[in-house]
Design an enzyme around this catalytic site. Structure first.
Site, mmCIF file in Angstrom:
data_model
loop_
_atom_site.group_PDB
_atom_site.id
_atom_site.type_symbol
_atom_site.label_atom_id
_atom_site.label_comp_id
_atom_site.label_asym_id
_atom_site.label_seq_id
_atom_site.Cartn_x
_atom_site.Cartn_y
_atom_site.Cartn_z
ATOM 1 C CG HIS A 1 3.640 -1.556 -15.306
ATOM 2 N ND1 HIS A 1 3.289 -2.902 -14.804
ATOM 3 C CD2 HIS A 1 4.617 -1.779 -16.024
ATOM 4 C CE1 HIS A 1 4.175 -3.841 -15.134
ATOM 5 N NE2 HIS A 1 5.177 -3.064 -15.766
ATOM 6 C CG LEU B 1 -9.703 -5.717 -12.276
ATOM 7 C CD1 LEU B 1 -9.434 -4.123 -12.393
ATOM 8 C CD2 LEU B 1 -10.899 -5.890 -11.385
ATOM 9 C CG ASN C 1 -2.318 -0.688 -13.434
ATOM 10 O OD1 ASN C 1 -2.084 -0.844 -12.355
ATOM 11 N ND2 ASN C 1 -1.241 -1.210 -14.033
ATOM 12 N N GLY D 1 0.721 -1.157 0.044
ATOM 13 C CA GLY D 1 -0.073 0.089 0.163
ATOM 14 C C GLY D 1 0.708 1.202 0.115
ATOM 15 C CB THR D 2 4.501 2.287 -0.604
ATOM 16 O OG1 THR D 2 4.364 1.796 -2.000
ATOM 17 C CG2 THR D 2 4.856 1.513 0.409
ATOM 18 C CG ASN D 3 1.961 3.077 -5.749
ATOM 19 O OD1 ASN D 3 2.503 4.342 -6.395
ATOM 20 N ND2 ASN D 3 2.730 1.981 -5.801
HETATM 21 C C1 GRF Z 1 4.321 -1.050 -7.144
HETATM 22 O O1 GRF Z 1 5.612 -1.349 -7.406
HETATM 23 C C2 GRF Z 1 3.373 -0.951 -8.372
HETATM 24 O O2 GRF Z 1 4.177 -0.395 -9.189
HETATM 25 C C3 GRF Z 1 2.899 -2.189 -8.841
HETATM 26 O O3 GRF Z 1 2.830 -3.063 -7.469
HETATM 27 C C4 GRF Z 1 3.531 -2.364 -6.431
HETATM 28 C C5 GRF Z 1 2.597 -2.110 -5.404
HETATM 29 O O4 GRF Z 1 3.339 -1.433 -4.187
HETATM 30 N N1 GRF Z 1 2.047 -2.014 -9.254
HETATM 31 P P1 GRF Z 1 2.253 -0.809 -3.146
HETATM 32 O O5 GRF Z 1 1.320 -1.903 -2.666
HETATM 33 O O6 GRF Z 1 1.649 0.296 -3.461
HETATM 34 O O7 GRF Z 1 3.442 -0.428 -2.026
#
Ligand code: GRF
Length: 207
Positions: A110, A94, A108, A12-14
């Site tokens: 990536h 999905l 999304n 969940g860092t994003n």
């Molecule tokens: C991230 O590297 C993102 O680019 C990819 O999955 C990873 C998720 O990381 N889609 P987080 O759960 O957001 O930390």
């Protein structure tokens, strides 16, 4: 107010980057309406609950087939009246029934410069491992709209990150997150909320 529905599977860092940008005002007029994970124990759910954000697990395992899961997830977001669905590290593919319900309303993040190092099997550390194996000098991250393919939708934003000779896949992943992912995703959401993103003939134009 842009209402977000966020799909997560891992750390969940994003998601945290989106929360932080809302908290500090960089991401304005935006509300995280709900966070959904396919993994009950995803730390991303813990992060959401720390901010009293509606968060729950909807797992494909709880449905008899993919189609019924896709329909349940679609109906959930419709009932929550979300304006934009954000895949922030979401690892479930999905289906058409879900994607077609939200045309150009699903984005999304990536961790590579699409069309490099993307598609089936390219997620998480595997992406950075492939980058190091190939010996490219520049990688980065991409925010794109989700269509019925895997990492094939119209590209919204990209940001380059240098690959260093001392990089391991873990070090590179963290740099791509810090320098690219956590910058691009909130920026793309802000642009979307301001109505500055237009799609024409499969290409994105930002005004
Ligand atoms: C991230 O590297 C993102 O680019 C990819 O999955 C990873 C998720 O990381 N889609 P987080 O759960 O957001 O930390």
């Amino acid at each position: 107010m842009l209402r977000l529905g966020i799909l997560v599977s891992g750390g969940g860092t994003n998601l945290q980057a989106i929360i932080d940008n809302i908290e500090n005002g960089a991401l304005s007029n935006t509300k995280i309406t709900t966070v959904i994970s396919n993994k009950e124990k995803a730390h991303a759910l813990v992060r959401a609950r720390q901010y009293n954000i509606d968060a729950c697990c909807l797992s494909p395992k709880d449905y008899p087939d993919k189609e019924s899961f896709d329909c349940a997830l679609r109906d959930y977001f419709i009932n929550k009246e979300v304006d934009l669905i954000v895949l922030a590290g979401y690892l479930v593919v999905l289906g058409e029934r879900f994607v077609s319900a939200f045309p150009n309303k699903i984005i999304n993040i990536h961790p590579s410069l699409i069309p490099s190092f993307c598609g089936a099997g390219y997620y998480g550390l595997r992406v950075h491992e492939a980058v190091l194996e190939r010996g490219v000098k520049i990688t980065g991250a991409t925010v794109h709209f989700v269509d019925k393919g895997t990492d094939t939708g119209p590209i919204i934003l990209q940001k380059a990150v240098e690959v260093l000779p001392t990089d391991t896949k873990e070090i590179l992943q963290k740099r791509v997150m810090l320098e690219a992912e956590w910058v691009l995703l909130p920026k793309a959401i802000q642009l979307y909320g301001e109505g500055k993103i237009k799609v024409k003939d499969g290409k994105v134009y930002i005004s």
